[in-house]
Scaffold this motif. Structure first.
Motif, short mmCIF file in Angstrom:
data_model
loop_
_atom_site.label_atom_id
_atom_site.label_comp_id
_atom_site.label_asym_id
_atom_site.label_seq_id
_atom_site.Cartn_x
_atom_site.Cartn_y
_atom_site.Cartn_z
N ILE A 10 0.89 -1.16 0.00
CA ILE A 10 0.00 0.00 0.00
C ILE A 10 0.92 1.21 0.00
CG2 ILE A 10 -1.85 1.22 1.20
CD1 ILE A 10 -2.64 -1.46 2.45
N TRP A 12 2.07 5.30 -0.89
CA TRP A 12 1.63 6.69 -1.03
C TRP A 12 2.00 7.20 -2.43
CZ3 TRP A 12 -1.35 10.01 1.57
CH2 TRP A 12 -1.27 11.37 1.25
N MET A 23 -3.12 6.75 -0.71
CA MET A 23 -2.54 5.42 -0.63
C MET A 23 -3.13 4.57 -1.75
SD MET A 23 -0.66 5.88 2.08
CE MET A 23 -0.02 4.27 2.49
N VAL A 73 9.06 5.28 5.11
CA VAL A 73 8.45 4.72 6.31
C VAL A 73 7.73 3.44 5.92
CG1 VAL A 73 6.79 5.12 8.16
CG2 VAL A 73 8.29 6.97 7.40
N ASN A 75 5.53 0.34 7.24
CA ASN A 75 4.64 -0.07 8.33
C ASN A 75 4.83 0.79 9.59
OD1 ASN A 75 3.46 -2.11 6.81
ND2 ASN A 75 4.95 -3.65 7.49
N GLY A 76 4.92 2.09 9.38
CA GLY A 76 5.04 3.01 10.51
C GLY A 76 6.43 3.09 11.12
N GLN A 77 7.42 2.45 10.47
CA GLN A 77 8.79 2.48 10.99
C GLN A 77 9.75 3.03 9.94
OE1 GLN A 77 8.83 -1.76 12.07
NE2 GLN A 77 8.98 -1.13 14.21
N PRO A 78 10.41 4.16 10.22
CA PRO A 78 11.37 4.71 9.26
C PRO A 78 12.47 3.70 8.99
CG PRO A 78 10.85 6.33 10.95
CD PRO A 78 10.24 5.04 11.40
N HIS A 79 12.77 3.44 7.74
CA HIS A 79 13.76 2.45 7.29
C HIS A 79 13.34 1.02 7.65
CE1 HIS A 79 16.69 5.37 5.95
NE2 HIS A 79 16.84 5.91 7.14
N VAL A 102 2.80 -1.25 4.30
CA VAL A 102 2.38 0.13 4.08
C VAL A 102 3.62 0.99 3.89
CG1 VAL A 102 1.07 2.08 5.02
CG2 VAL A 102 0.32 -0.26 5.48
N GLU A 104 5.22 4.77 3.09
CA GLU A 104 4.92 6.21 3.06
C GLU A 104 6.21 7.01 3.04
OE1 GLU A 104 1.47 7.10 6.07
OE2 GLU A 104 2.50 5.28 6.68
N PRO A 105 6.13 8.27 2.61
CA PRO A 105 7.32 9.14 2.69
C PRO A 105 7.53 9.63 4.12
CG PRO A 105 5.47 10.36 1.81
CD PRO A 105 4.98 8.97 2.00
N TRP A 106 8.69 10.23 4.40
CA TRP A 106 8.91 10.93 5.67
C TRP A 106 7.79 11.95 5.80
CZ3 TRP A 106 11.89 7.38 6.65
CH2 TRP A 106 13.26 7.33 6.59
N ARG A 107 7.21 12.05 6.97
CA ARG A 107 6.14 13.04 7.18
C ARG A 107 6.65 14.19 8.03
NH1 ARG A 107 2.75 12.27 3.18
NH2 ARG A 107 1.54 10.34 3.28
N ALA A 171 11.31 11.73 10.82
CA ALA A 171 10.18 10.89 10.45
C ALA A 171 9.66 10.11 11.65
CB ALA A 171 10.59 9.92 9.34
N ALA B 72 4.01 20.62 12.77
CA ALA B 72 5.28 20.18 12.19
C ALA B 72 5.15 18.86 11.45
CB ALA B 72 6.35 20.08 13.26
N ARG B 73 4.22 18.03 11.87
CA ARG B 73 4.06 16.74 11.21
C ARG B 73 3.45 16.89 9.82
NH1 ARG B 73 5.75 12.21 13.24
NH2 ARG B 73 7.28 13.06 11.85
N GLU B 75 0.93 16.07 7.06
CA GLU B 75 0.14 14.87 6.79
C GLU B 75 0.51 13.78 7.80
OE1 GLU B 75 -2.54 12.95 4.06
OE2 GLU B 75 -1.34 14.58 3.24
N TYR B 77 0.73 9.83 9.45
CA TYR B 77 0.99 8.49 8.93
C TYR B 77 -0.31 7.70 8.89
CZ TYR B 77 5.96 9.44 9.43
OH TYR B 77 7.21 9.98 9.32
N ARG B 79 -1.08 4.63 9.31
CA ARG B 79 -1.37 3.72 10.44
C ARG B 79 -0.53 4.08 11.66
NH1 ARG B 79 -2.32 -1.90 7.22
NH2 ARG B 79 -3.79 -1.02 5.75
N GLY B 80 -0.16 5.34 11.77
CA GLY B 80 0.60 5.77 12.93
C GLY B 80 2.05 5.31 12.88
N LEU B 81 2.80 5.69 13.89
CA LEU B 81 4.21 5.29 13.97
C LEU B 81 4.33 4.09 14.90
CD1 LEU B 81 5.92 8.77 14.32
CD2 LEU B 81 6.45 7.11 12.54
N LYS B 82 5.34 3.25 14.63
CA LYS B 82 5.57 2.10 15.48
C LYS B 82 7.02 2.16 15.96
CE LYS B 82 5.21 -2.66 14.74
NZ LYS B 82 5.13 -3.58 13.62
N SER B 83 7.23 2.02 17.26
CA SER B 83 8.58 2.12 17.81
C SER B 83 9.45 0.96 17.34
CB SER B 83 8.53 2.12 19.33
OG SER B 83 9.84 2.21 19.85
N LYS B 84 10.75 1.25 17.18
CA LYS B 84 11.70 0.20 16.83
C LYS B 84 12.43 -0.30 18.08
CE LYS B 84 13.80 0.72 12.70
NZ LYS B 84 14.41 1.36 11.50
#
Lengths: 261, 218
Positions: A10, A12, A23, A73, A75-79, A102, A104-107, A171, B72-73, B75, B77, B79-84
């Motif tokens: 999915i 962007w 999306m 990004v 699945n909600g995780q950068p890289h 999913v 997406e670009p850096w937001r 991000a 600052a954000r 648009e 995400y 499905r939101g952000l997920k911690s690594k």
């Protein structure tokens, strides 16, 4: 490539900064787990081109984790899900057959989308231009031990200098703050003899520029450190704050003159 | 945020130090303490004005920062952000500072209205202290905490105080650059301890009175 994975992407899609994006679903078929994430996108793009469609645009350059060009990004995780790793170093073995991914670009308001997954990170360049360098001409290569640097300082400076300016910190930050990037750039100079002369002016100007670019404020959540492909610590941010306070309460004579004039 | 936050932590500590007298069976100790504060008259007003200024600075900055950070954000995400994972301090405490903060603000207003500006000498809350008539704040506090809904409210809000300070204490040090990689973890742990102690100290007062542990309030 037998036993390849099929994945649901999915992604962007956005024509340019002026138009709204959305999306869109894509299928990635027969993907080898040995491919990098970007190679998987290459496969999808090749198909899109053959079908006469516009390929998914993304940034990439060295594809070995040192240039800082790639970054999306996942699945909600950068890289993506792995720590200490850029998108180009992420392999498809991190995913399973049938996964939905999913992308997406850096937001960040300071990183406007150019197209699809490509964002404009010129705001980082402008932070560097505000003082992230040493203004004196350094001439030819100096003797290795002409300036003695304590091992501890050189290690810390090296940790800071590992920053590749990819923007994952922004991000990942819930506040879209660029504090980890800026603090890394301030730290690697502030720790070394050559950088100390201009340290106060540098920290003031770079932080002012960072705020001007529309990045958010650091609230010490630490997600930047978690997402950083070079695993740069938020100790850098504490050092930046310390340097900033030093510059604020004990400005250099030139700054005093500027303030008075 | 950091400097005003430290100021407010110090205020909470002093507030609790005074309130510890509520754990004593004799109300006269608490009344003597509040009467002493009242007798400071002009000085008390100066201190209160300073306190209001620190609170306002903290609250106004917090609201500004929250709005700026939302902007600052841009648009969001999908499905939101997920911690690594790793050393991250991302948790309910750090992510919802504005929520716990606003709850504390609403509580603060209610708390002042209910007790500080609540029924006083005119309403018959008078205690004799060394022959002098003073406000019987102790009786008001006891009566307040004999009502279960007040107890539930105060206990609930104090949990949010603990949540707020758990991130706030360490965060203040980090924001002021007053840390060192070596002390970062100890400071965070101290913050957790300070948050737990302050929250517990306040939290057990209503329970102490409601369950009448000493058997003196009937």
């Amino acid at each position: 490539m037998s036993g390849g994975m099929n994945l649901n992407l999915i992604v962007w899609r956005q024509e340019n900064a002026g138009e709204p994006g959305r999306m869109m679903p894509y299928k990635a078929e027969n993907i080898s787990q040995d491919m990098s994430f970007l190679e998987m996108l290459d496969v999808v793009n090749e198909r899109l081109i053959n079908e006469g469609k516009r390929p998914i645009e993304f940034d990439s350059d060295c594809r070995e984790g040192i240039c800082g060009a790639c970054g999306i990004v996942i699945n909600g995780q950068p890289h993506g899900p792995k720590r200490g790793c850029t998108t180009c170093q992420l392999h498809m073995r991190s995913f399973k057959h049938g996964d939905t991914i999913v992308i997406e670009p850096w937001r960040s308001r300071a990183f406007p989308v150019i197209r699809d997954l490509v964002v404009d990170r010129a705001s980082f360049d402008r932070i560097i231009q505000a003082g992230g360098y040493i203004s004196a001409k350094t001439g030819s290569h100096a003797d290795a031990n002409a300036i003695l640097v304590p091992k501890d300082d050189s290690d810390k400076a090296m940790d800071a200098a590992a920053c590749i300016g990819c923007g994952a910190c922004v991000a990942a930050c819930p506040n879209a703050s660029a504090s980890l990037f800026t603090s890394a750039k301030i730290s690697h100079l502030a720790l070394l003899q050559q950088g100390k002369a201009e340290a106060k002016a540098r920290v003031t100007r770079m932080i002012e520029r960072m705020d001007l670019e529309g990045f958010g404020n650091c609230t010490n959540i630490g997600e930047c450190e978690s997402a950083c492909p070079k695993e740069i610590s938020i100790d850098m941010i504490a050092r930046m704050k310390r340097e900033y306070l030093k510059a604020m309460f004990a400005p250099i004579p030139q700054q005093k003159a500027d303030a008075a004039g | 945020m950091a400097a005003s936050g430290i100021g407010l932590i110090l205020f909470c500590t002093m507030h609790l130090a005074g309130n510890l007298s509520l754990y004593l069976p004799e109300g006269s100790v608490f009344n003597a303490y509040t009467a002493k504060l009242e007798h400071l008259s002009l000085l008390l007003y100066v201190v209160e004005a300073g306190l209001v200024a620190v609170f306002l600075l903290h609250i106004v900055t917090a609201i500004q920062v929250t709005f700026a950070n939302r902007r600052a954000r841009g648009e969001s995400y999908a499905r939101g952000l997920k911690s690594k994972g790793g050393e991250t301090k991302a948790n309910v405490s750090s992510r919802y500072m504005i929520v716990s903060g606003l709850i504390l603000l609403a509580f603060l207003i209610f708390h002042l209205w209910q007790l500080k500006f609540g029924p006083s000498e005119e309403a018959g809350y008078i205690a004799k202290l060394e022959g002098e008539d003073v406000r019987d704040l102790h009786r008001l506090v006891v009566e307040t905490f004999q009502r279960p809904h007040n107890v539930a409210l105060y206990v609930g809000v104090m949990l949010f105080l603990g949540l707020h300070l758990r991130h706030g204490f360490w965060s203040a040090f980090q924001s002021l650059g007053a840390t060192n990689p070596r002390y970062s973890k100890p400071i965070y742990c101290t913050g957790v301890a300070v948050a737990a102690l302050l929250a517990a100290g306040f939290l057990f007062i209503p329970l102490w009175i409601y369950f009448d542990v000493l058997g003196v309030y009937k």
